[in-house]
Design an enzyme around this catalytic site. Structure first.
Site, PDB file in Angstrom:
ATOM      1  N   GLU A  55       0.830  -1.214   0.000  1.00  0.00           N
ATOM      2  CA  GLU A  55       0.000   0.000   0.000  1.00  0.00           C
ATOM      3  C   GLU A  55       0.860   1.257   0.000  1.00  0.00           C
ATOM      4  O   GLU A  55       0.603   2.192  -0.756  1.00  0.00           O
ATOM      5  CB  GLU A  55      -0.936   0.008   1.227  1.00  0.00           C
ATOM      6  N   CYS A  83      -2.387  -2.941   7.326  1.00  0.00           N
ATOM      7  CA  CYS A  83      -1.811  -2.925   8.666  1.00  0.00           C
ATOM      8  C   CYS A  83      -1.946  -1.504   9.236  1.00  0.00           C
ATOM      9  O   CYS A  83      -2.333  -0.576   8.516  1.00  0.00           O
ATOM     10  CB  CYS A  83      -0.340  -3.361   8.609  1.00  0.00           C
TER      11      CYS A  83
END
Length: 156
Positions: A55, A83
Protein backbone atom coordinates in the site's frame (compact mmCIF):
# COMPACT_ATOMS: atom_id res chain seq x y z
CA UNK A 1 -17.32 -5.86 -12.13
CA UNK A 2 -14.76 -3.01 -12.34
CA UNK A 3 -14.01 -3.40 -8.63
CA UNK A 4 -13.36 -7.10 -9.06
CA UNK A 5 -11.04 -6.42 -12.01
CA UNK A 6 -8.87 -4.07 -9.96
CA UNK A 7 -8.89 -6.39 -6.95
CA UNK A 8 -7.75 -9.25 -9.18
CA UNK A 9 -4.82 -7.04 -10.23
CA UNK A 10 -3.84 -6.54 -6.59
CA UNK A 11 -4.16 -10.25 -5.91
CA UNK A 12 -2.07 -11.07 -9.00
CA UNK A 13 0.67 -8.74 -7.73
CA UNK A 14 0.66 -10.54 -4.38
CA UNK A 15 0.90 -13.93 -6.08
CA UNK A 16 3.71 -12.77 -8.40
CA UNK A 17 5.66 -11.44 -5.42
CA UNK A 18 5.58 -14.86 -3.79
CA UNK A 19 6.35 -16.72 -7.02
CA UNK A 20 9.37 -14.49 -7.68
CA UNK A 21 10.61 -14.76 -4.10
CA UNK A 22 10.50 -10.99 -3.63
CA UNK A 23 8.75 -10.92 -0.28
CA UNK A 24 5.36 -10.92 1.34
CA UNK A 25 2.13 -11.89 -0.41
CA UNK A 26 0.72 -8.40 -0.69
CA UNK A 27 -0.26 -6.25 -3.67
CA UNK A 28 -2.08 -2.97 -4.14
CA UNK A 29 -3.54 -0.89 -6.97
CA UNK A 30 -4.66 2.76 -6.90
CA UNK A 31 -7.36 3.78 -9.35
CA UNK A 32 -8.72 7.19 -10.37
CA UNK A 33 -11.71 7.61 -12.66
CA UNK A 34 -11.55 3.96 -13.69
CA UNK A 35 -7.83 4.13 -14.65
CA UNK A 36 -4.96 2.43 -12.83
CA UNK A 37 -2.65 5.18 -11.56
CA UNK A 38 -0.18 2.96 -9.69
CA UNK A 39 0.36 -0.65 -8.70
CA UNK A 40 2.94 -2.39 -6.55
CA UNK A 41 3.64 -5.48 -4.54
CA UNK A 42 5.32 -5.55 -1.15
CA UNK A 43 8.95 -4.39 -1.53
CA UNK A 44 10.22 -4.78 2.04
CA UNK A 45 12.81 -7.48 1.28
CA UNK A 46 14.28 -6.30 -2.05
CA UNK A 47 14.48 -2.66 -0.91
CA UNK A 48 15.54 -3.37 2.70
CA UNK A 49 12.81 -0.92 3.70
CA UNK A 50 10.37 -2.03 6.42
CA UNK A 51 7.94 0.69 5.30
CA UNK A 52 7.77 -0.56 1.70
CA UNK A 53 4.50 -2.43 2.15
CA UNK A 54 2.40 -2.77 -0.99
CA UNK A 55 0.00 0.00 0.00
CA UNK A 56 2.74 2.49 0.93
CA UNK A 57 4.74 1.65 -2.22
CA UNK A 58 1.64 2.15 -4.34
CA UNK A 59 0.79 5.44 -2.63
CA UNK A 60 4.33 6.68 -3.33
CA UNK A 61 4.02 5.75 -7.00
CA UNK A 62 0.56 7.33 -7.32
CA UNK A 63 1.74 10.58 -5.75
CA UNK A 64 4.69 10.71 -8.16
CA UNK A 65 2.43 9.93 -11.11
CA UNK A 66 -0.11 12.60 -10.19
CA UNK A 67 2.48 15.05 -8.83
CA UNK A 68 0.58 15.55 -5.58
CA UNK A 69 0.50 14.36 -1.97
CA UNK A 70 -3.31 14.40 -1.97
CA UNK A 71 -4.96 11.36 -3.54
CA UNK A 72 -8.56 12.51 -3.14
CA UNK A 73 -10.62 11.10 -5.99
CA UNK A 74 -8.65 7.83 -5.93
CA UNK A 75 -9.40 4.45 -4.37
CA UNK A 76 -7.06 1.66 -3.33
CA UNK A 77 -7.50 -2.05 -3.91
CA UNK A 78 -5.29 -4.11 -1.64
CA UNK A 79 -4.91 -7.86 -1.45
CA UNK A 80 -5.08 -7.69 2.36
CA UNK A 81 -6.68 -5.51 5.00
CA UNK A 82 -4.12 -2.75 5.66
CA UNK A 83 -1.81 -2.93 8.67
CA UNK A 84 -1.73 0.05 11.08
CA UNK A 85 1.10 1.78 9.18
CA UNK A 86 -0.61 1.38 5.81
CA UNK A 87 -3.94 2.45 7.20
CA UNK A 88 -2.30 5.61 8.52
CA UNK A 89 -0.70 6.26 5.12
CA UNK A 90 -4.05 5.75 3.40
CA UNK A 91 -5.70 8.30 5.70
CA UNK A 92 -2.83 10.79 5.27
CA UNK A 93 -2.97 10.47 1.49
CA UNK A 94 -6.74 11.07 1.58
CA UNK A 95 -7.74 8.14 -0.59
CA UNK A 96 -11.53 7.96 -0.94
CA UNK A 97 -12.04 4.27 -0.22
CA UNK A 98 -10.29 1.00 0.60
CA UNK A 99 -11.22 -2.30 -1.01
CA UNK A 100 -9.46 -5.33 0.49
CA UNK A 101 -9.45 -9.09 -0.02
CA UNK A 102 -7.73 -11.04 2.79
CA UNK A 103 -8.33 -10.01 6.41
CA UNK A 104 -5.82 -9.19 9.12
CA UNK A 105 -6.75 -12.54 10.67
CA UNK A 106 -5.81 -14.30 7.42
CA UNK A 107 -2.46 -12.46 7.51
CA UNK A 108 -1.88 -13.36 11.15
CA UNK A 109 -2.49 -17.03 10.35
CA UNK A 110 0.56 -17.03 8.04
CA UNK A 111 2.85 -15.04 10.33
CA UNK A 112 1.98 -11.41 9.55
CA UNK A 113 0.37 -10.50 12.86
CA UNK A 114 0.02 -6.80 13.66
CA UNK A 115 -2.12 -7.30 16.77
CA UNK A 116 0.81 -6.35 19.00
CA UNK A 117 0.87 -2.89 17.38
CA UNK A 118 -2.82 -2.32 18.04
CA UNK A 119 -2.23 -3.39 21.66
CA UNK A 120 0.82 -1.12 22.01
CA UNK A 121 -1.16 1.88 20.77
CA UNK A 122 -3.72 1.29 23.53
CA UNK A 123 -1.02 1.33 26.24
CA UNK A 124 0.32 4.49 27.85
CA UNK A 125 3.76 5.35 26.46
CA UNK A 126 5.39 4.41 29.77
CA UNK A 127 3.97 0.88 29.55
CA UNK A 128 5.02 0.09 25.97
CA UNK A 129 7.59 -2.57 25.11
CA UNK A 130 9.69 -0.11 23.13
CA UNK A 131 11.04 2.51 25.56
CA UNK A 132 9.97 6.08 24.79
CA UNK A 133 11.57 9.19 26.28
CA UNK A 134 10.92 12.84 25.47
CA UNK A 135 13.95 15.12 24.99
CA UNK A 136 14.45 18.84 24.21
CA UNK A 137 10.76 19.69 24.02
CA UNK A 138 11.26 23.44 24.42
CA UNK A 139 13.94 23.56 21.71
CA UNK A 140 11.80 21.55 19.31
CA UNK A 141 8.85 23.90 19.76
CA UNK A 142 10.74 26.60 17.81
CA UNK A 143 10.04 24.80 14.52
CA UNK A 144 6.35 24.51 15.42
CA UNK A 145 6.16 28.20 16.27
CA UNK A 146 7.85 29.10 12.97
CA UNK A 147 5.35 26.88 11.09
CA UNK A 148 2.42 28.45 12.90
CA UNK A 149 3.30 31.99 11.74
CA UNK A 150 4.60 31.05 8.27
CA UNK A 151 2.33 32.63 5.65
CA UNK A 152 3.91 30.61 2.82
CA UNK A 153 3.15 27.14 4.23
CA UNK A 154 1.36 24.45 2.27
CA UNK A 155 -1.42 22.86 4.34
CA UNK A 156 -1.73 19.10 4.10
Amino acid sequence: MEHEKFMRMAIALSEQNVAQGLGGPFGAVIVKDGEVIAASANKVVPSNDPTAHAEVSTIRLACQQLNTFNLQGCVIYTSCEPCPMCLGAIYWSRLDKIYYANTKSDAAAIGFDDQFIYEELDRPMTARKLPVEQLLHEEALSAFKAWEINTQKTHY
